[in-house]
Design a protein around this motif. Sequence first.
Motif, PDB file in Angstrom:
ATOM      1  N   ALA A 747       0.836  -1.193   0.000  1.00  0.00           N
ATOM      2  CA  ALA A 747       0.000   0.000   0.000  1.00  0.00           C
ATOM      3  C   ALA A 747       0.874   1.247   0.000  1.00  0.00           C
ATOM      4  CB  ALA A 747      -0.938  -0.002   1.200  1.00  0.00           C
ATOM      5  N   ASP A 748       1.801   1.309   0.941  1.00  0.00           N
ATOM      6  CA  ASP A 748       2.819   2.362   0.962  1.00  0.00           C
ATOM      7  C   ASP A 748       3.972   1.854   1.810  1.00  0.00           C
ATOM      8  OD1 ASP A 748       2.194   2.941   3.745  1.00  0.00           O
ATOM      9  OD2 ASP A 748       0.453   4.060   3.007  1.00  0.00           O
ATOM     10  N   ASP A 749       4.953   2.707   2.041  1.00  0.00           N
ATOM     11  CA  ASP A 749       6.175   2.266   2.712  1.00  0.00           C
ATOM     12  C   ASP A 749       5.948   1.792   4.141  1.00  0.00           C
ATOM     13  OD1 ASP A 749       7.698   2.716   0.497  1.00  0.00           O
ATOM     14  OD2 ASP A 749       8.332   4.739   1.096  1.00  0.00           O
ATOM     15  N   ALA A 750       4.827   2.155   4.749  1.00  0.00           N
ATOM     16  CA  ALA A 750       4.563   1.763   6.134  1.00  0.00           C
ATOM     17  C   ALA A 750       3.483   0.703   6.253  1.00  0.00           C
ATOM     18  CB  ALA A 750       4.163   2.990   6.961  1.00  0.00           C
ATOM     19  N   ASN A 751       2.859   0.338   5.142  1.00  0.00           N
ATOM     20  CA  ASN A 751       1.734  -0.595   5.185  1.00  0.00           C
ATOM     21  C   ASN A 751       1.864  -1.596   4.042  1.00  0.00           C
ATOM     22  OD1 ASN A 751      -0.236   0.784   7.287  1.00  0.00           O
ATOM     23  ND2 ASN A 751       0.488   2.427   5.929  1.00  0.00           N
ATOM     24  N   TYR A 752       2.058  -2.854   4.394  1.00  0.00           N
ATOM     25  CA  TYR A 752       2.257  -3.879   3.368  1.00  0.00           C
ATOM     26  C   TYR A 752       2.117  -5.263   4.003  1.00  0.00           C
ATOM     27  CZ  TYR A 752       6.942  -3.310   5.421  1.00  0.00           C
ATOM     28  OH  TYR A 752       7.991  -3.175   6.294  1.00  0.00           O
ATOM     29  N   LEU A 770       1.526  -2.631   9.630  1.00  0.00           N
ATOM     30  CA  LEU A 770       0.679  -1.436   9.630  1.00  0.00           C
ATOM     31  C   LEU A 770       1.423  -0.314  10.338  1.00  0.00           C
ATOM     32  CD1 LEU A 770      -2.883  -2.809  10.552  1.00  0.00           C
ATOM     33  CD2 LEU A 770      -2.062  -2.073   8.313  1.00  0.00           C
ATOM     34  N   ARG A 771       1.446   0.826   9.681  1.00  0.00           N
ATOM     35  CA  ARG A 771       2.092   2.023  10.246  1.00  0.00           C
ATOM     36  C   ARG A 771       3.533   1.737  10.693  1.00  0.00           C
ATOM     37  NH1 ARG A 771      -3.155   1.778  11.806  1.00  0.00           N
ATOM     38  NH2 ARG A 771      -4.499   3.474  11.093  1.00  0.00           N
ATOM     39  N   GLY A 772       4.199   0.905   9.870  1.00  0.00           N
ATOM     40  CA  GLY A 772       5.603   0.624  10.118  1.00  0.00           C
ATOM     41  C   GLY A 772       5.869  -0.440  11.152  1.00  0.00           C
ATOM     42  N   ARG A 773       4.828  -1.099  11.684  1.00  0.00           N
ATOM     43  CA  ARG A 773       5.020  -2.119  12.717  1.00  0.00           C
ATOM     44  C   ARG A 773       4.327  -3.409  12.307  1.00  0.00           C
ATOM     45  NH1 ARG A 773       2.323  -3.708  17.528  1.00  0.00           N
ATOM     46  NH2 ARG A 773       0.630  -2.237  17.050  1.00  0.00           N
ATOM     47  N   MET A 815      -5.025 -27.981   0.434  1.00  0.00           N
ATOM     48  CA  MET A 815      -5.439 -26.585   0.506  1.00  0.00           C
ATOM     49  C   MET A 815      -6.159 -26.323   1.822  1.00  0.00           C
ATOM     50  SD  MET A 815      -7.502 -24.345  -2.340  1.00  0.00           S
ATOM     51  CE  MET A 815      -8.882 -25.480  -2.321  1.00  0.00           C
ATOM     52  N   HIS A 816      -5.858 -25.174   2.423  1.00  0.00           N
ATOM     53  CA  HIS A 816      -6.450 -24.848   3.715  1.00  0.00           C
ATOM     54  C   HIS A 816      -6.538 -23.342   3.860  1.00  0.00           C
ATOM     55  CE1 HIS A 816      -2.080 -24.953   4.207  1.00  0.00           C
ATOM     56  NE2 HIS A 816      -2.203 -24.135   5.229  1.00  0.00           N
ATOM     57  N   THR A 817      -7.231 -22.909   4.903  1.00  0.00           N
ATOM     58  CA  THR A 817      -7.453 -21.484   5.144  1.00  0.00           C
ATOM     59  C   THR A 817      -7.000 -21.123   6.544  1.00  0.00           C
ATOM     60  OG1 THR A 817      -9.295 -21.360   3.584  1.00  0.00           O
ATOM     61  CG2 THR A 817      -9.200 -19.662   5.285  1.00  0.00           C
ATOM     62  N   VAL A 818      -6.314 -19.987   6.646  1.00  0.00           N
ATOM     63  CA  VAL A 818      -5.850 -19.451   7.921  1.00  0.00           C
ATOM     64  C   VAL A 818      -6.511 -18.097   8.117  1.00  0.00           C
ATOM     65  CG1 VAL A 818      -3.850 -18.783   9.293  1.00  0.00           C
ATOM     66  CG2 VAL A 818      -3.647 -20.636   7.625  1.00  0.00           C
ATOM     67  N   VAL A 819      -7.080 -17.889   9.297  1.00  0.00           N
ATOM     68  CA  VAL A 819      -7.771 -16.634   9.605  1.00  0.00           C
ATOM     69  C   VAL A 819      -7.006 -15.930  10.705  1.00  0.00           C
ATOM     70  CG1 VAL A 819      -9.917 -15.568  10.382  1.00  0.00           C
ATOM     71  CG2 VAL A 819      -9.980 -17.620   8.945  1.00  0.00           C
ATOM     72  N   GLY A 820      -6.702 -14.635  10.474  1.00  0.00           N
ATOM     73  CA  GLY A 820      -5.960 -13.861  11.456  1.00  0.00           C
ATOM     74  C   GLY A 820      -6.860 -13.204  12.473  1.00  0.00           C
ATOM     75  N   GLY A 821      -6.257 -12.746  13.548  1.00  0.00           N
ATOM     76  CA  GLY A 821      -7.010 -11.997  14.533  1.00  0.00           C
ATOM     77  C   GLY A 821      -7.329 -10.600  14.023  1.00  0.00           C
ATOM     78  N   THR A 822      -8.271  -9.943  14.672  1.00  0.00           N
ATOM     79  CA  THR A 822      -8.683  -8.613  14.260  1.00  0.00           C
ATOM     80  C   THR A 822      -7.641  -7.586  14.702  1.00  0.00           C
ATOM     81  OG1 THR A 822     -11.004  -9.207  14.397  1.00  0.00           O
ATOM     82  CG2 THR A 822     -10.469  -6.853  14.433  1.00  0.00           C
ATOM     83  N   VAL A 823      -7.202  -6.772  13.754  1.00  0.00           N
ATOM     84  CA  VAL A 823      -6.277  -5.683  14.044  1.00  0.00           C
ATOM     85  C   VAL A 823      -6.948  -4.398  13.570  1.00  0.00           C
ATOM     86  CG1 VAL A 823      -3.994  -4.716  13.654  1.00  0.00           C
ATOM     87  CG2 VAL A 823      -4.300  -7.207  13.724  1.00  0.00           C
ATOM     88  N   ARG A 824      -7.367  -3.561  14.472  1.00  0.00           N
ATOM     89  CA  ARG A 824      -8.107  -2.365  14.108  1.00  0.00           C
ATOM     90  C   ARG A 824      -7.165  -1.175  13.959  1.00  0.00           C
ATOM     91  NH1 ARG A 824     -11.553  -4.367  18.383  1.00  0.00           N
ATOM     92  NH2 ARG A 824     -13.460  -5.260  17.542  1.00  0.00           N
ATOM     93  N   PRO A 825      -7.452  -0.328  13.030  1.00  0.00           N
ATOM     94  CA  PRO A 825      -8.416  -0.456  11.928  1.00  0.00           C
ATOM     95  C   PRO A 825      -7.668  -0.839  10.648  1.00  0.00           C
ATOM     96  CG  PRO A 825      -7.873   1.861  12.268  1.00  0.00           C
ATOM     97  CD  PRO A 825      -6.971   1.057  13.174  1.00  0.00           C
ATOM     98  N   VAL A 826      -7.669  -2.101  10.319  1.00  0.00           N
ATOM     99  CA  VAL A 826      -6.912  -2.593   9.178  1.00  0.00           C
ATOM    100  C   VAL A 826      -7.413  -1.984   7.882  1.00  0.00           C
ATOM    101  CG1 VAL A 826      -6.274  -4.628   7.846  1.00  0.00           C
ATOM    102  CG2 VAL A 826      -6.343  -4.740  10.334  1.00  0.00           C
ATOM    103  N   ALA A 827      -8.707  -2.029   7.650  1.00  0.00           N
ATOM    104  CA  ALA A 827      -9.247  -1.634   6.356  1.00  0.00           C
ATOM    105  C   ALA A 827      -8.914  -0.189   6.018  1.00  0.00           C
ATOM    106  CB  ALA A 827     -10.755  -1.854   6.344  1.00  0.00           C
ATOM    107  N   ALA A 828      -8.982   0.694   6.994  1.00  0.00           N
ATOM    108  CA  ALA A 828      -8.733   2.103   6.716  1.00  0.00           C
ATOM    109  C   ALA A 828      -7.268   2.350   6.363  1.00  0.00           C
ATOM    110  CB  ALA A 828      -9.146   2.942   7.921  1.00  0.00           C
ATOM    111  N   ALA A 829      -6.368   1.597   6.953  1.00  0.00           N
ATOM    112  CA  ALA A 829      -4.939   1.844   6.757  1.00  0.00           C
ATOM    113  C   ALA A 829      -4.366   1.066   5.593  1.00  0.00           C
ATOM    114  CB  ALA A 829      -4.178   1.478   8.039  1.00  0.00           C
ATOM    115  N   PHE A 830      -5.027  -0.013   5.193  1.00  0.00           N
ATOM    116  CA  PHE A 830      -4.390  -0.912   4.222  1.00  0.00           C
ATOM    117  C   PHE A 830      -5.243  -1.024   2.967  1.00  0.00           C
ATOM    118  CE2 PHE A 830      -2.773  -4.777   2.379  1.00  0.00           C
ATOM    119  CZ  PHE A 830      -1.401  -4.608   2.548  1.00  0.00           C
ATOM    120  N   THR A 831      -4.881  -0.305   1.939  1.00  0.00           N
ATOM    121  CA  THR A 831      -5.550  -0.353   0.637  1.00  0.00           C
ATOM    122  C   THR A 831      -4.487  -0.602  -0.426  1.00  0.00           C
ATOM    123  OG1 THR A 831      -5.387   2.054   0.499  1.00  0.00           O
ATOM    124  CG2 THR A 831      -7.465   1.131   1.321  1.00  0.00           C
TER     125      THR A 831
END
Length: 888
Positions: A747-752, A770-773, A815-831
């Motif tokens: 997304a940018d240098d701090a979000n990927y 997110l946000r460099g962390r 094939m399998h699926t892994v679900v992560g924990g909720t990290v707020r606010p992911v959607a707003a920061a990561f596009t």
Amino acid sequence: MGNKRNFVRAFAVVAAGWSAVVAPTAHAGGVPRAGEAGSSKHGLAARPEARRFAFDGRFIASPGLAFTLSRAVPTLDPVGLRVEANLPRYAPPLAIASAPVFESIRSNNAFDQLLGSGLDHDGVTPLLVVLEDRTNSMVLDVFTVTGIAQADATGVGRVRTVLPPSGDLMRGLVPDKAYRPIAAAVCHGLIVINCTVASHIQPADVWGDSATAMVVSQDLGATWTVQLESERFAPGWRRGLSWTMQNWWPSARSEAPTEAFFAATDYCFNPGAPGGRLLLMRAARASAEEPWVLDTGVVALSSEASEHYHTGGVVPFQGGGLRAFASIGDTRPRNRIVSLTRADHDLAALDGWATQQDFHGAAGSPGIDANQFVGCAPGPDPQSVLAGSDFSSEQILLLSMNDQAPSHPLTRRLFGLERSDGFKNEIFSIRTPTPELGGPYCASYQPAVPGPSPTSLRTLYSADGFFWAQAAQQLSGFPCLHAGHIYFDGARGFALRRIQTPSMVTRRPLLVGPGGLQRTRADPVLSSPSGRVVMLQRDSAGRWTDEGLPLSPQPPAIGPVYRIRSAHADQSTLLGRLLPAGPAPFHDSILGRHLQLRWWIMNPDPSRTARLNVGVGDSSQAPLIYRSSIVSSVRSWIPVVAADFIDLAEGEPPVMNLLAADPVCDDQTVYFALDTVEEGFGFPGYPLPPDDSVPAVGTPCPDELGSVRGFSCGPAWTITLALQIAEDGFDDGVNLQRSWPLATIWADDANYIRLIADTATGSLQAALTLRGREVLTLTGRPTSWQRGSPVLVSLSLPGGDQPLEMTLSAGGQDMHTVVGGTVRPVAAAFTPRELRFFGPGPRSSLGIGSAVGTITVWGGQIDENRALDDRQRRDLLTSLRFLDLPLP
């Protein structure tokens, strides 16, 4: 060659609205800039539909997507053609298989062995032969249906033979003998089972193995008849494994064959095997409506020496004759391929055979190395054979045995290389239910390492015998094709499992690899007192030549090329010493003494396997790393890698000792092309130009940085990717680096999100920053990273407070699926708005480091404003529909 082109085109699905995009000029500095063509800053409207991209010798994509690649130096592609600076490299045509979904068919504590599969008399009904070894009994089942579980429950579609505890298929009908099923071939209603024969051994009066036999049935196993049995041989010696009969052999390609050949070996176990036997049998019928008529068969080849017979087969000549052959092992004084030819098809005639013991390799003292393959199947055309390696540098080989080249087979590598740590390969079986059609095929692979883990086992698959891919991580057992599925047998507790026959895509994917601090000079120092090593010269066209003739093919390396000749009479096994970085004093660099070396070997001789041992160290001590190459293919350049820590003495340059592989030299010629000697962590990537620095302190060559841009995701998105570890790339045998970047969803240098192949934990990871962390890491199930492993992954963010999800299959795992924990606010920061096929760093001031893996990129799908659910993501990975693109 026409069938190859048709095979490639068969996977193309033409879709309207696609465009080919030429890669634009790369940016200065190598890293694509944010906000360029395709980003929201350029006003590209968000699109609800999925957009796709793929590579096939070029970049093909939905409108608006763009691809850039930076590499400031020219290089070579895998076939030795020059690629200018900042232009992408593409692989030769390769195949990738879809993600498997495993289904348990039997759940019991028995050992279920898949003996073989094929078709019934009608040429349509599929047959599968399974031996179930229970605690106190055995049963042999012939299935005529796809639904094996239902047939087990009802008995409908299954013919069962209950065997006594001895495993005697004849159930006591032959006095004082027991016929234990080992392997089978199924030819249009004719079931032939290779059995190990046990009998009384005097004077101890105990039962023991003493012969081998072919036992047949034409009524789905309702009755069995001993058709051919070898004489009593080495009584008491344990024998018989599943590769002794893997397939039947057609004399012509036809949907309704009227002639079939069967080959089986009396395989005695090592160590100290006392010899072996090759049994041959012919079956014929007037038409598809008639029963098969079998001849009496013959023991065509036998020996009683310190050797054993791996496998064998029969191929026709265009002029009407036949060639039978046997692969014999082990060790150089014994291993060889023996050829037996005759002008007719009368196998049972005692005369008329012409035997050539040195068809490939030769027995003797010291002997001539040969391709002692184990896996074996009729090839894509009637006069070819597919061979699976047994401790060699390749995995799947094609042997042409036609009457135009009667002296020796022409051996060509089709798939696979040795591991990066030098351990070789074992392909124990290659099977097809329809050899009369030239496939499809499946094969078992395991690296020849001490105690291989279950996750290192692979099933290889090919639709036509030419193009192969890793299809499944089967965990145990050998695979078998039956009714649109690949079945797997296994140890107790695994029982029978299966997957659907995979979808396959064959293309020319993008190659991406790291650069490095190149220390190889254009004029290395060579010492060869015996004159066995000679540096070759280029002609006016820039081609490497030997005695005035250009090498064919030219090596895919920029460094110097050498001819190495040796002879049995040589007094020293040290053929030459090479100082690739020049003489002392050696100037240490900022990247330390972690060395990555790559060289290439070509075998020009169809009569033998070439062997060369290279020891790497310095002049003050014995070599610290050895790589011994065993190359059976002819006129194929095989890469060899040594990437490890080497403790060089102060000021001492690295030394490559060119050695014979055995205490007695080989009588052979091999070609040796020097590629890279790099310093630092990581793994060799693209071929680097030689170091021209003065003084010789190394020339930095930048990483290849590839990027797909031109999209802009909203709060909810899905990105699906098809990647692959390069066939000559890293695996879990590399010690210098344990975390390998595959791609970055940026997304940018701090979000990927970094996609990482972690060889320390054996997993695919998606690390969210997110946000460099770094705030979250999704980790897939355990896998073993092998060269050529597919990486199929679909990441989805539903938006809001919903967690990040990852559906994946790495290395053919379930094939399998892994679900992560909720990290707020992911959607707003990561596009996301860019896909990078490299990691975010770190890099040195030289622009090189450990942020690029050696991978191939097939393509992907970007859903910018839609979070696909788990079912939809699984559908993409099992169908590979997201790679559906028009071909050139």
